[in-house]
Write an enzyme that holds these catalytic residues in place. Structure first.
Site, PDB file in Angstrom:
ATOM      1  N   TRP A 101       0.841  -1.040   0.099  1.00  0.00           N
ATOM      2  CA  TRP A 101       0.120  -0.066  -0.007  1.00  0.00           C
ATOM      3  C   TRP A 101       0.974   1.216  -0.138  1.00  0.00           C
ATOM      4  O   TRP A 101       0.573   2.287  -0.745  1.00  0.00           O
ATOM      5  CB  TRP A 101      -1.089  -0.226   1.333  1.00  0.00           C
ATOM      6  CG  TRP A 101      -1.949  -1.115   0.983  1.00  0.00           C
ATOM      7  CD1 TRP A 101      -2.330  -2.064   1.848  1.00  0.00           C
ATOM      8  CD2 TRP A 101      -2.955  -1.164  -0.198  1.00  0.00           C
ATOM      9  NE1 TRP A 101      -3.340  -3.074   1.375  1.00  0.00           N
ATOM     10  CE2 TRP A 101      -3.744  -2.409   0.349  1.00  0.00           C
ATOM     11  CE3 TRP A 101      -3.360  -0.461  -1.115  1.00  0.00           C
ATOM     12  CZ2 TRP A 101      -4.799  -2.965  -0.749  1.00  0.00           C
ATOM     13  CZ3 TRP A 101      -4.199  -0.882  -2.032  1.00  0.00           C
ATOM     14  CH2 TRP A 101      -5.045  -2.188  -1.770  1.00  0.00           C
ATOM     15  N   ASP A 171      -1.316   6.720   6.100  1.00  0.00           N
ATOM     16  CA  ASP A 171      -2.533   5.882   5.995  1.00  0.00           C
ATOM     17  C   ASP A 171      -2.798   5.072   7.332  1.00  0.00           C
ATOM     18  O   ASP A 171      -1.549   4.129   7.473  1.00  0.00           O
ATOM     19  CB  ASP A 171      -2.182   5.172   4.483  1.00  0.00           C
ATOM     20  CG  ASP A 171      -3.178   4.012   4.346  1.00  0.00           C
ATOM     21  OD1 ASP A 171      -4.150   3.968   5.000  1.00  0.00           O
ATOM     22  OD2 ASP A 171      -2.973   3.440   3.348  1.00  0.00           O
ATOM     23  N   LYS A 195     -11.951  -1.410   6.725  1.00  0.00           N
ATOM     24  CA  LYS A 195     -11.092  -2.201   7.587  1.00  0.00           C
ATOM     25  C   LYS A 195     -11.505  -2.531   9.003  1.00  0.00           C
ATOM     26  O   LYS A 195     -11.780  -3.413   9.428  1.00  0.00           O
ATOM     27  CB  LYS A 195      -9.573  -2.033   7.238  1.00  0.00           C
ATOM     28  CG  LYS A 195      -9.076  -1.766   5.869  1.00  0.00           C
ATOM     29  CD  LYS A 195      -8.855  -3.212   5.164  1.00  0.00           C
ATOM     30  CE  LYS A 195      -8.491  -2.806   3.681  1.00  0.00           C
ATOM     31  NZ  LYS A 195      -7.791  -2.027   3.107  1.00  0.00           N
TER      32      LYS A 195
HETATM   33  C1  LIG Z   1      -6.994  -1.662   1.853  1.00  0.00           C
HETATM   34  C2  LIG Z   1      -5.925  -0.779   1.991  1.00  0.00           C
HETATM   35  C3  LIG Z   1      -5.940   0.294   0.957  1.00  0.00           C
HETATM   36  C4  LIG Z   1      -6.697   0.315   0.013  1.00  0.00           C
HETATM   37  O1  LIG Z   1      -8.131   0.833   0.228  1.00  0.00           O
HETATM   38  P1  LIG Z   1      -9.344   0.979  -0.822  1.00  0.00           P
HETATM   39  O2  LIG Z   1     -10.279   1.804   0.063  1.00  0.00           O
HETATM   40  O3  LIG Z   1      -9.754  -0.293  -1.480  1.00  0.00           O
HETATM   41  O4  LIG Z   1      -8.864   2.002  -1.813  1.00  0.00           O
HETATM   42  C5  LIG Z   1      -4.983   1.204   1.438  1.00  0.00           C
HETATM   43  N1  LIG Z   1      -4.109   1.132   2.399  1.00  0.00           N
HETATM   44  C6  LIG Z   1      -4.171   0.196   3.068  1.00  0.00           C
HETATM   45  C7  LIG Z   1      -3.269   0.276   4.502  1.00  0.00           C
HETATM   46  C8  LIG Z   1      -5.115  -0.941   3.052  1.00  0.00           C
HETATM   47  O5  LIG Z   1      -5.207  -1.525   4.238  1.00  0.00           O
END
Ligand SMILES: *Cc1c(COP(=O)(O)O)cnc(C)c1O
Length: 360
Positions: A101, A171, A195
């Site tokens: 990511w 993030d 998540k």
């Molecule tokens: C799942 C995830 C993403 C991508 O998320 P989307 O909402 O599907 O774009 C980005 N960063 C992390 C840390 C993730 O776990």
């Protein structure tokens, strides 16, 4: 009705109390005669839903007054572009590459400016967090970027990097609201909600208000300019109404659980049950360096692909679902977010011990 223990990395388990409230309010939300799915986003009911959700989020996290909280569509991925577009004044940014990511965010940022990878743990399949105490931070960097919890590899920054005074962007998708977030240490903290917070369809972006301006990269789409969204209180266009409503219920649930410090204690307890088992097991092994372990995503292997497959098949049969590891790592991964009860982790460990006896 029988519900499974769902160890999915996302979309993931929701608190059962929240799902029950959704069910109760499905046909008639608070005497409106409508479902939240059906009502106008300009209605008085929805106005209260979104305002209360923001207020509860701010209280729960302790967001300082000089930060905006934005509820945005497009998932975390969309912010991979929005971040450079809104922040790259010098067109330079430093990225710490600790997994897929972070790497994807870095590659996206490279489309807009000079995004530099200043540290990486790819040499050991992202199984650790590099030392970030004295990195070669660029003098003209607009920001330093991290993915604080690496969903696929199961690592988490043991402490925030030393950015040498530069703004930190993080993030936190897979650790959002799993523990306290000290917002004042970040310029931007954001994550997709699917998540650890709510259903798919939204990101929450917490951004310091001096960074919310019209001074964005040329060509930035109206929708990706944070100021557009902040000026409209996340109601510039039709927002993800039902997801906002559900997240609002989760914020209330988290407050009832005692807030984020209490969630951290519960999550540490759950993770310890699993890690303690892995550390003494003769069959199963964790794949991450101990100091970098995530509380949320726990990858593990038997060292034998056939046995991994057998474990995934038998555990699924027994009601422990979505334990198959990410395709880039293999093996297994248990995501044990806020909504996973302790009992789910205890029962998983019992099942693993039993599997080990039969197959060890
Ligand atoms: C799942 C995830 C993403 C991508 O998320 P989307 O909402 O599907 O774009 C980005 N960063 C992390 C840390 C993730 O776990």
């Amino acid at each position: 009705m029988s519900r499974v223990y769902n160890f999915s990395a996302g979309p993931a388990m929701m608190p059962e109390e929240v799902l029950k409230t959704c069910a109760e309010e499905m046909l008639d939300y608070h005497g409106s005669g409508q479902s939240v799915m059906e009502m106008s986003h300009r209605s008085k009911w929805f106005d209260e839903i979104i305002k209360t959700a923001e207020k509860d989020f701010r209280e729960l996290v302790g967001v300082p007054d000089n930060y905006k909280v934005l509820f945005l569509q497009g998932g975390a991925w969309t912010q991979f572009s929005a971040i450079p577009m809104n922040l790259m004044k010098n067109k330079v940014a430093d990225y710490i590459i600790t997994g897929q990511w972070a790497k994807k965010a870095w590659q996206e940022a490279k489309r807009y400016g000079d995004a530099r990878a200043i540290a990486s743990s790819e040499d050991k399949t992202f199984s650790y967090i590099p030392d970030c105490s004295d990195l070669p931070i660029s003098d003209d960097a607009d920001y330093v970027y991290i993915c604080q919890n690496n969903t696929i590899y199961g690592t988490k920054f043991p402490e925030l990097p030393n950015t040498k005074g530069k703004d930190l962007v993080a993030d936190v998708s897979s650790m959002f609201l799993s523990e306290p977030h000290d917002i004042s240490k970040y310029a931007v903290l954001y994550g997709g909600v699917q998540k650890n917070v709510g259903p798919a369809g939204m990101s929450i972006v917490v951004v310091r208000d001096d960074l919310v301006t019209d001074d964005v990269l040329e060509g930035t789409p109206t929708m990706l300019k944070w100021k557009t969204q902040a000026d409209a209180d996340s109601l510039f266009n039709t927002p993800p109404c039902y997801t906002i409503y559900t997240c609002g219920l989760v914020f209330k649930w988290l407050k009832e659980q005692g807030g984020l410090a209490a969630m951290k204690a519960k999550n540490e307890e759950k993770a310890a049950i699993l890690y303690n088992f892995l550390d003494q097991s003769q069959l199963f092994k964790g794949t991450v360096e101990k100091a970098s372990r995530s509380l949320m995503n726990v990858p593990f292997v038997t060292g034998n692909e056939e046995l991994d497959k057998k474990f995934v098949a038998e555990s699924t049969e027994a009601g422990f679902v979505n334990l198959k590891g990410h395709r880039s790592v293999g093996g297994m991964r248990a995501s044990i977010y806020n909504a996973m009860p302790k009992e789910g982790v205890e029962k998983l460990v019992e099942f693993m011990a039993d599997f080990e006896k039969k197959n060890g």
